[in-house]
Design a protein around this motif. Structure first.
Motif, PDB file in Angstrom:
ATOM      1  N   GLU A 257      40.236  24.615  42.635  1.00 46.22           N
ATOM      2  CA  GLU A 257      39.166  25.692  42.775  1.00 46.22           C
ATOM      3  C   GLU A 257      38.846  25.936  44.153  1.00 46.22           C
ATOM      4  OE1 GLU A 257      35.613  24.789  40.472  1.00 46.22           O
ATOM      5  OE2 GLU A 257      36.628  24.790  38.667  1.00 46.22           O
ATOM      6  N   MET A 261      41.511  30.095  42.586  1.00 49.82           N
ATOM      7  CA  MET A 261      42.254  30.477  41.229  1.00 49.82           C
ATOM      8  C   MET A 261      43.590  31.219  41.381  1.00 49.82           C
ATOM      9  SD  MET A 261      38.797  31.513  39.232  1.00 49.82           S
ATOM     10  CE  MET A 261      39.754  31.552  37.455  1.00 49.82           C
ATOM     11  N   SER A 370      40.592  36.962  36.897  1.00 52.52           N
ATOM     12  CA  SER A 370      40.531  35.526  36.749  1.00 52.52           C
ATOM     13  C   SER A 370      40.839  35.273  35.238  1.00 52.52           C
ATOM     14  CB  SER A 370      39.259  34.955  37.046  1.00 52.52           C
ATOM     15  OG  SER A 370      38.076  35.467  36.244  1.00 52.52           O
TER      16      SER A 370
END
Length: 651
Positions: A257, A261, A370
């Protein structure tokens, strides 16, 4: 009377107004019972739709992918009917077929929906399916459609109708359910015999996060219960092969992280695997006359404005990077081709210099939302095995065929022996999507079609799937579980040479434009590795495996011999580890099996005294004792066979 041409080339005469179902019935009752839809002059329609002029007709059954798509879209309507019966006042977005199954986006008015609700919906769907309700098509005027969904209070359907005109609007009804839909559909609900809801997720209406979030319900159906059971077993096997799971277990890659991502971190074993793939292709490319190049990870915004990529894909790029004085703008490189155009342009070129083949393992960056990221198959930073061939018009076909040969060589060496070549052409109804002259497009499309035909490839043609600058040949590869993946691609491009004003001096001493061929056999290393992991379940070909051997001393007493053995094998370019842990040999063997190391070399008192190794093969067990020389010869033979075993491809 009209003439109907069937796929086998036979021509039959029928009265005008005959349906696809009637055509099937004229052939056999068995075929008629299994017809889901008909493909008339390239358009998939209801099997009951009248045919009023001469036409080519293909009768679609469950064995055809387009037949499955009609089956699953009809199943989405059946699920919607079940939801409406169980949850009054539900509203519906869209419910398309997928490659496997379907989904429907629904608004349940604030009510939650979870896997606890699946069983009730499945039972209701099967109950409705047994009613054998026909799917009935009705053309409606726009005002009637608006009135219907206004009374029903379904603002999502009204939003869809807003962009339609009279003559374009059709309703489909089955049982007590009516939907806005272009169709086509299966004849009736009784074809659906097995139902399974698979997942539930959130989805913004029209994909816009500023709109309301709907509930997306995924499902799949089959004409036989046996096929559903087989599919669920396949899914269980797919879970075991999931590249994200195996990538962690085999210590190939990871994500962080803090790094960001969709930006994979390659671990030592994964890096070894990746480098072996690169070396394999580099060697093949050198033989094929490619020259390696390296380009920066960023490029001036003006570069991509010139190429046309910024206009077409600006939204998929990361935000421009500005210099401290704000006088220049750069982008993280979203593709390599504009850079290669500038390399071509770096000096004058003659017709004798062509073809010029430039190859680069170039890392590019593209913004993915995402929610769309998925392991290595959908990332934000990836490395393409990119190459661009600049050639004369008279060289296009020959070069294209050579690239096909290279792609097939890569696939066969890695065990991908079942593939289809998809010829991706322009959408003739929407030419505004593409840049360049019709004449250039026609030449490029002809070169691809002729090359694929000469190589004897099994092909499908897809209109509207071309790149904005040119047609392409995409290789759709089937893995060990029968799933299709788009991997290698070859594209013919007359547009970028024009946009970059690329030239060469011809034999006539005049300036000419070269043609550009884009190609990437892997597609991207990340996606290719992901597919390869799942295809071979982590059991990589011997020549590619990150660790080919594990030297396992039975105890510390034999560590010196084990070290000598390991060092000698490494000098012979046999890669592997030495497991010198203070563990029992059974545990060491189990761990090596879990990590899918092809060969385990166990050494104890006898081996150390006599200069031997006790050999175990992953998945096969004990192969007996060998001298080191014998093992090296055996290993080289096995390695050569792992490269040569896939020489016959199903294409």
């Amino acid at each position: 009377m009209i003439k109907i041409t069937l796929p086998d080339g036979s021509v039959r005469e029928f009265e005008s107004g005959i349906s696809g179902y009637d055509v099937a019935l004229s052939i056999s009752e068995g075929l008629a019972r299994n017809v889901l839809a008909a493909k008339v002059n390239g358009q998939v329609v209801d099997a009951s739709r009248p045919i009023t002029q001469d036409a080519t007709v293909q009768l679609l059954t469950w064995n055809d992918q387009e037949g499955k798509a009609v089956f699953w879209h009809s199943s989405a309507h059946l699920m919607a009917e079940a939801l409406e019966a169980l949850f009054p006042n539900v509203k519906f977005g869209i419910g398309p077929a997928l490659e496997n199954g379907y989904y429907y986006d629904v608004d349940l008015g604030g009510r939650s929906f979870s896997q606890d609700d699946f069983e009730a919906v499945e039972a209701k769907m099967l109950e409705l399916a047994r009613a054998k309700s026909e799917y009935v098509r009705k053309e409606v005027p726009k005002q009637e459609a608006i009135a219907y969904f206004t009374e029903k209070g379904d603002e999502y359907k009204l939003d869809l109708i807003d962009g339609l005109e009279d003559g374009q609007i059709t309703f489909y009804s089955q049982g007590n359910f009516t939907d806005l839909c272009r169709g086509p559909h299966i004849p009736n609900t009784s074809f659906i015999k097995a139902v399974k809801l698979m997942n539930v997720a959130g989805a913004y209406w029209r994909g816009d996060q500023n709109n309301k979030q709907l509930t997306r319900i995924y499902g799949i159906t089959f004409p036989k219960d046996k096929e559903l059971k087989e599919y669920l077993m396949l899914l269980e096997e797919a879970k075991k092969r999931d590249h994200r799971k195996l990538g962690k277990e085999l210590e190939l890659f990871t994500f962080s992280e803090k790094v960001g991502m969709g930006l994979p971190l390659w671990l030592p074993k994964g890096t070894t695997l990746r480098e072996r793939l690169e070396q394999f292709l580099r060697k093949a490319q050198v033989k094929a006359g490619y020259s390696p190049v390296v380009t920066p990870h960023i490029g001036s915004k003006e570069l991509y404005v010139t190429s046309g990529h910024y206009e077409k894909y600006g939204a998929d790029s990361f935000q421009p990077i500005k210099t401290p004085d704000a006088t220049e703008e750069f982008l993280l490189k979203p593709m390599n081709c504009p850079h290669h155009c500038e390399i071509y342009k770096s000096k004058p070129r003659s017709y004798k210099d062509l073809p010029l083949r430039l190859a680069e393992f170039g890392t590019v960056y593209r913004y993915e939302q995402s929610g769309e990221l998925h392991g290595l198959t959908r990332v934000r930073g990836f490395t393409q095995d990119d190459a661009h061939i600049f050639c004369r018009n008279d060289q296009v076909k020959e070069e294209f065929i050579k690239v096909i040969d290279l792609v097939l060589y890569v696939f066969n060496a890695l065990g991908f022996t079942d593939y289809t070549a998809q010829i991706s052409l322009r959408d003739p109804e929407n030419k505004a999507k593409y840049i360049g002259a019709d004449e250039d497009w026609e030449k490029a499309e002809a070169a691809i079609i002729e090359s694929a035909h000469e190589k004897g490839l099994r092909t499908v043609t897809e209109l509207g799937e071309a790149a904005f600058y040119g047609p392409k040949l995409d290789f759709m590869v089937k893995d060990a579980l029968g799933r299709k993946w788009q991997l290698g691609t070859i594209q013919v491009d007359y547009q970028l040479p024009e946009r970059f004003k690329l030239e060469y001096t011809g034999a006539d001493n005049q300036k000419h434009r070269p043609v550009m061929i884009h190609r990437a056999p892997f597609g991207s290393l990340e996606r290719f590795v992901a597919v390869l992991i799942e295809h071979c379940a982590g059991n990589f070909p011997l020549w590619l495996a990150p660790d080919q051997i594990a030297v396992l001393p039975i105890s510390e007493k034999y560590a010196d011999y084990a070290h000598e053995l390991h060092a000698r094998l490494m000098e012979s370019d046999i890669r592997g580890i030495m497991d010198n842990r203070d563990e029992k040999i059974g545990r060491k063997i189990r761990d090596a099996e879990v990590h899918k190391i092809p060969f385990m070399l166990i050494v104890g008192e006898k081996e150390a005294a006599e200069g031997l190794v006790s050999v175990r093969k992953h998945g096969h067990g004990d192969l007996g004792s060998m001298t080191i020389d014998e093992f090296e010869a055996f290993f080289k033979k096995e390695t050569a066979e792992s490269l040569a075993q896939n020489t016959v491809a199903k294409h």
